[in-house]
Design an enzyme around this catalytic site. Sequence first.
Site, PDB file in Angstrom:
ATOM      1  N   SER A 551     -66.685  -0.375  65.494  1.00 28.80           N
ATOM      2  CA  SER A 551     -67.523  -1.115  64.565  1.00 28.80           C
ATOM      3  C   SER A 551     -68.757  -1.642  65.308  1.00 28.80           C
ATOM      4  CB  SER A 551     -66.707  -2.233  63.918  1.00 28.80           C
ATOM      5  OG  SER A 551     -67.351  -2.715  62.764  1.00 28.80           O
ATOM      6  N   ASP A 637     -65.382   4.170  54.215  1.00 31.03           N
ATOM      7  CA  ASP A 637     -65.617   2.912  54.921  1.00 31.03           C
ATOM      8  C   ASP A 637     -66.789   2.160  54.282  1.00 31.03           C
ATOM      9  OD1 ASP A 637     -66.092   0.853  56.705  1.00 31.03           O
ATOM     10  OD2 ASP A 637     -65.981   2.110  58.490  1.00 31.03           O
ATOM     11  N   HIS A 672     -62.496   1.862  57.057  1.00 33.71           N
ATOM     12  CA  HIS A 672     -62.846   1.205  58.316  1.00 33.71           C
ATOM     13  C   HIS A 672     -61.674   1.099  59.281  1.00 33.71           C
ATOM     14  CE1 HIS A 672     -65.867  -0.990  60.550  1.00 33.71           C
ATOM     15  NE2 HIS A 672     -65.018  -1.963  60.790  1.00 33.71           N
TER      16      HIS A 672
END
Length: 703
Positions: A551, A637, A672
Amino acid sequence: MTQAKTPSQPPVAPRRPHSFTRHGITVTDDYAWLKDEKWQEVLRDPKVLDPDIRKYLDEENVYTDSLLGHTAGLQKTLVREMRGRIKEDDSSVPSPDGPFAYFRRFREGGQHELFGRMPRDGGDGDGEIVLDGDALAKDHKYFRFGGSRHSYDHKLQAWSADTKGSEYFSIRVRDWATGKDLDDLVEETDGGVVWAADCKSFFYVKLDDNHRPMQVWRHRLGTKQADDTLVYEEQDSGWFTHLHESTSGRFCVIAGGDHETSEQRLIDLANPEAPPRLVAAREEGVQYSLADRGDQLFILTNADDAIDFKIVTAPLGQPERKNWHDLIPYRPGIYIIDLDLYAGHLVRLERANALPAIVIRDLASNEEHAIAFDEAAYSLDTMGSYEFETTNLRFAYSSMTTPSEVYDYDMVKRTRTLRKRQEIPSGHNAADYVTTRITAKAHDGAEVPVSILYRRGLKLDGSAPLLLYGYGSYGMAMPASFNANRLSLVDRGFVYAIAHIRGGADKGWGWYLDGKREKKTNSFDDFAASAQGLIAAKYTSAKRIVGHGGSAGGMLMGAVANRAGELFAGIVAEVPFVDVLNTMLDDTLPLTPPEWPEWGNPIESEKDFRTILSYSPYDNVAAKDYPAILAMGGLTDPRVTYWEPAKWIARLRATMSGGGPVLLRTNMGAGHGGASGRFDRLDEVAIVYAFALWAAGMAEAGV
C-alpha cells in the site's frame, strides 16, 4: 540473480499518450488507458472490466507465473511450512458479557472464522455457533467478514460480509434462537453496526457512489433499507465517517475526520431517535477521540500543540473545547496512542523510542503503574472489553521471537494471568532465534530504529540475505511483533528487519509529521539509511537485500527503487500506491480528498503538485538499472486501484536500461487485502517469499 527460462517475452503495454497541463506544467501519461472509465462499476462487478485491460492483466499474470514457475515446488514447501505453524482449530479467549462469553474460532481445515458463545462460567461443551464463515463462503470466490456484534439482550447477532473484495459490506441480522437470518438486508456499508439499547434498531454507515463513508443511517428491524432514517451526513468529501460504541456502552459515537482534524458526535442509545450531539466543533489540525464515564468525558487530543497527545477531561453536559482540563499533560517524546476507560480505571497505551507500555491509573486514588517488558523489541496492545464495570484488563504481548500471549490483568491486585499462548503445532523454540535493534543514522542525523530477527548461530559477516520491511505513512507504527510466516525465510538463512522510518509514529507523532507532505522524502531516505546501517553492521551487504512494503509501503518501495535501487537485489511491492500524482489529482477516487492532508492537494497548490511530482514513483522511473521487482495488485481494490501497479510495471519495462526482471501479478478476484481465506492467503505469501529467495539466488537451495 538466478535466471529461469521463460516461454515468452514480457507483455508490452501499448503507449497511448495522454497529456495534461496543471500549474503550467505538462505531464504525459502513456498508460492512462489502463484505468477503466467504469472503475466504480468494476468494484461492484469485476466482469464489466474493459476486455483490452483484462487481456493485458491476464497476459502479465501468465508471464509472472511462467517466470516464477521453477519456484512452484518451493512455493508448495513454503505453504506447507507456514500452514504447519497454524493451529487449525484455534480459538480466541472468550470475552465475557453478561451471562455469556463470546468467542471466535476456526475449525480444522477451515478458511474462515466461526462466531459463537458459551455460558460465562464455561459450562460443558464447546459452546454454540451462530455464524459459520466456511458455510457462508462456500458460494463465493471471495468472502470476508466485516463487523459482527450481538445485541444487548443477547438475542440477535448483526453481521456483515464483503463477497467481492471491494469493501462494500452487506449487513444481515441472525437470530440466536433459530440460527437463521431475518429478512433485513442493508447493503453498501462499511460493515460496522451499533445497536440501539432496545435492540429494535441499529446504526450503520453507508458508502456513497465514490465508495466514501459519508452518511449515518438508522435501520429499524423488520423494514426495508429504503425506509431507513438518515441520521447524519458529512458535507466535506475530504472527511470520512465511522461509528463505534462508547466505552460505557451508553452512546453511539459518530467519529469523523481526515488525517489532521477530527470531530465527534454522540447519540444516546437509550433514545436512538434523538439527533446526534456535537462534542467539540472541528478545528483545523486538532484531533480528538473520547471515552465516557458517568457525567465526564475523557478525551485524547493533540490540542494546544500537544504533538504527542495528552488526555483531558470535560463535563458531558458541556464538552466544548473551553471546558477541557488537562488530566495527563503533554510530555514530548512520549506518544499516547490510545486510551481505554473502565468504571474505576483509565488505561493508556503509550510509546517512547519505538517501545510500547501500558499505564493504568486508579481513578479514585490517581495512582499509576505501568506494564512493560524487557525484550529489545516487542509489541503490546490492549484488547478492549464488552464490560465497563470490571477490574480486568486484557492485553496481548509478543516479540519477533515470542509468539503472541494473551493476559488478563487485575488492575487492583496488579496480577496477571496467562490466558492463551499462540501455539505453533510444528514447534517453535524462541531460544533458537535472536531479536535485537540497531539505530541507523539518516541523512540529516535522525536516528532510525531497526528491529531485527535472525536464527541464532547465523554468521554475521555481511553475507546473509536480508528482507527489509517498511511502511512509513499515516502515523502508523510497525510493531516488532511475532509472525510465524517469517520463520520460513529466517530458517533459510535470511535476516528479517523492520525499518521504523519517519512517516510512521514509532518515535512519536513528531516522527510522523517529519515524514509527510513536503517532508515525505525523509521516509524514503530513512529506509535507504536503514539498509546502509544494516550493511555497516555486517547483517548483510549491498545487492543482498530484498525490500518489502504494501500500500503506502508499496509507494516507499517504488520510490526507493528509483532513488537507491543499487542497494537491493529485489523489491516486493504489494498493492503499491505508486501513481501518487495522478491519484491525488482525481478527486472522484474514494480516498483522494481525505488523503490531501497527508500528501498535499496538487489540484489547488502548485507547491504540492511539484512536491508530489518530484517523488511519485511512477513519474520518476528512469533509464537506469533496477533490481528485480514484483508488484502485486487486486482488481477490486478501492484503496490502491489495480491500474497503479499495472501502469508502473509498464513504464518500468519501457524505460529501464537494465536489471530486473519486473513482474506484475493481479489477483483478479480480490481487493486490497488479497485472498480472503487464511490458507489461500498463504499462497500469496509464498509467492513473495519465493521471489525474495530467487532474488537472493537461493530459490533452488531454499526448497
